[in-house]
Motif scaffolding. Structure first.
Motif, PDB file in Angstrom:
ATOM      1  N   SER A  99      36.041  72.057 -63.346  1.00  0.00           N
ATOM      2  CA  SER A  99      35.832  72.715 -64.812  1.00  0.00           C
ATOM      3  C   SER A  99      34.480  72.417 -65.206  1.00  0.00           C
ATOM      4  O   SER A  99      34.221  71.110 -65.747  1.00  0.00           O
ATOM      5  CB  SER A  99      36.735  72.290 -65.704  1.00  0.00           C
ATOM      6  N   PRO A 100      33.313  72.999 -64.992  1.00  0.00           N
ATOM      7  CA  PRO A 100      32.135  72.674 -65.540  1.00  0.00           C
ATOM      8  C   PRO A 100      31.793  73.211 -66.824  1.00  0.00           C
ATOM      9  O   PRO A 100      32.253  73.971 -67.471  1.00  0.00           O
ATOM     10  CB  PRO A 100      31.172  73.534 -64.491  1.00  0.00           C
ATOM     11  N   GLY A 101      30.856  72.355 -67.500  1.00  0.00           N
ATOM     12  CA  GLY A 101      30.089  72.627 -68.769  1.00  0.00           C
ATOM     13  C   GLY A 101      29.043  73.745 -68.390  1.00  0.00           C
ATOM     14  O   GLY A 101      29.197  74.521 -67.446  1.00  0.00           O
ATOM     15  N   ARG A 159      29.256  92.039 -55.064  1.00  0.00           N
ATOM     16  CA  ARG A 159      28.761  93.224 -54.879  1.00  0.00           C
ATOM     17  C   ARG A 159      27.820  93.148 -54.238  1.00  0.00           C
ATOM     18  O   ARG A 159      27.418  94.092 -53.448  1.00  0.00           O
ATOM     19  CB  ARG A 159      29.134  93.966 -56.187  1.00  0.00           C
ATOM     20  N   SER A 160      26.649  92.385 -54.558  1.00  0.00           N
ATOM     21  CA  SER A 160      25.315  92.226 -54.104  1.00  0.00           C
ATOM     22  C   SER A 160      25.466  91.503 -52.754  1.00  0.00           C
ATOM     23  O   SER A 160      24.908  90.613 -52.637  1.00  0.00           O
ATOM     24  CB  SER A 160      24.329  91.514 -55.081  1.00  0.00           C
ATOM     25  N   VAL A 161      25.731  92.536 -51.764  1.00  0.00           N
ATOM     26  CA  VAL A 161      25.943  91.824 -50.495  1.00  0.00           C
ATOM     27  C   VAL A 161      24.727  91.433 -49.705  1.00  0.00           C
ATOM     28  O   VAL A 161      24.540  90.381 -49.042  1.00  0.00           O
ATOM     29  CB  VAL A 161      26.956  92.345 -49.603  1.00  0.00           C
ATOM     30  N   GLU A 212      23.146  75.549 -64.985  1.00  0.00           N
ATOM     31  CA  GLU A 212      22.067  76.373 -64.916  1.00  0.00           C
ATOM     32  C   GLU A 212      22.030  77.572 -63.645  1.00  0.00           C
ATOM     33  O   GLU A 212      21.503  77.263 -62.728  1.00  0.00           O
ATOM     34  CB  GLU A 212      20.774  75.651 -64.756  1.00  0.00           C
ATOM     35  N   THR A 213      22.536  78.461 -64.099  1.00  0.00           N
ATOM     36  CA  THR A 213      22.547  79.702 -63.218  1.00  0.00           C
ATOM     37  C   THR A 213      22.243  81.092 -64.235  1.00  0.00           C
ATOM     38  O   THR A 213      21.773  80.923 -65.115  1.00  0.00           O
ATOM     39  CB  THR A 213      23.968  80.117 -62.643  1.00  0.00           C
ATOM     40  N   GLU A 214      22.396  82.387 -63.574  1.00  0.00           N
ATOM     41  CA  GLU A 214      22.003  83.293 -64.026  1.00  0.00           C
ATOM     42  C   GLU A 214      23.173  83.822 -65.338  1.00  0.00           C
ATOM     43  O   GLU A 214      23.031  84.830 -65.774  1.00  0.00           O
ATOM     44  CB  GLU A 214      22.123  84.760 -63.272  1.00  0.00           C
TER      45      GLU A 214
END
Ligand code: NJP
Length: 251
Positions: free
Chosen positions: A188-190, A34-36, A193-195
């Motif tokens: 499949s990550p654990g 959505r946040s193009v 560190e992202t938002e």
């Protein structure tokens, strides 16, 4: 190189890192979210870095099927079709089963499960009509789609990721029955560190910050490396699932 990849949720986090890595490798990447404007900024960065591929920003709300279908038809008109589909967009709302809101549950189903399924069906259609036999569907799943769910906040989110585990295996079987060599993989990550944790714990920012302070987490680039590894496997190799956690993550 030169192939067209769709990366959903390419505005931030894992999707942005995956889009960047694929553009660096010379692919034409349609990045949607959505946040193009954030994807436009990333596209400009890729261009200034001199990467050999291109990033094409596309504004799409994946909870709306009409918008997804319009996106695939625009990709067909402008770029012929999709060779690689990375279903990355996903979200978690903090909504336990005994007290959560239906709206939050529905939003998770719409994006984590339905959008992934619609994009997969449309990507397959696009590959089939152009006789692309070496296509790849990659679903960004979660360790939450495999293990015992640790906290009530996450039960519904994990249910959507268990669905991704089942769907990826189902896609693999249907592709085989359709007699194509198109592959399906989930990564499949654990904790990455992202938002994501800040969105997930939006009612409790301290809890969100504590998630990332508690250990050395995976980086979005670690997941992007797994994607490029999966795409570089020889055509006869089917990688079903790549599970990756930070070393310090227990569950
Ligand atoms: O998440 P975040 P990650 N329509 O929040 C997009 C899984 N995962 O990169 O629309 C279109 O930084 C949103 O774009 P925007 C996770 O389940 C993560 O960490 O602009 N796009 C943004 O680009 C997910 O499947 C962790 O808001 C929509 C992106 O999705 C994937 O990794 C652990 C949308 C989300 O970026 C990427 O997560 C794990 C919509 N309606 C699995 N709604 C982790 N980070 O710890 C959302 O096990 N997006």
């Amino acid at each position: 190189k030169g192939r067209v990849a769709l990366v959903t949720g390419a505005s931030v986090g894992i999707g942005a890192a995956v889009a960047r890595a694929l553009v660096q490798q010379g692919m034409r990447v349609v990045g949607c979210a959505r946040s193009v404007e954030k994807i436009e900024k990333l596209a400009a960065e890729c261009q200034s870095a001199g990467y050999s591929g291109t990033l094409i920003p596309y504004k799409c709300d994946l909870s709306n099927e009409e918008e997804i279908l319009s996106m695939f038809s625009a990709i067909k008109t402008l770029h012929k079709g999709v060779d690689v589909c990375i279903n990355n967009a996903g979200l978690a709302h903090n909504e336990p089963l005994l007290s959560g809101k239906t709206e939050g549950w529905r939003n998770m189903i719409d994006v984590n499960v339905l959008a992934l399924s619609i994009c997969t069906r449309e990507a397959y259609k696009s590959m089939k009509e152009r006789n692309v036999d070496d296509g790849h569907i990659i679903n960004i799943n979660s360790m939450g789609g495999h293990r015992v769910v640790p906290s009530a906040d996450e039960h519904f989110y994990c249910a959507t990721k268990y669905a991704v585990t089942a769907l990826t295996e189902g896609i693999r079987q249907e592709l085989r029955e359709a007699n194509t060599h198109i592959r399906a993989t989930c990564i499949s990550p654990g904790i990455v560190e992202t938002e994501f944790a800040f969105r997930h714990h939006n009612s409790d920012p301290e809890k969100a910050a504590a998630v990332y302070e508690s250990m050395k987490c995976l980086k979005a680039e670690d997941i992007a490396s797994a994607v490029t590894f999966v795409l570089s496997a020889p055509p006869h190799v089917q990688i079903g699932d790549v599970q990756m956690r930070p070393v310090e993550q227990v569950s």
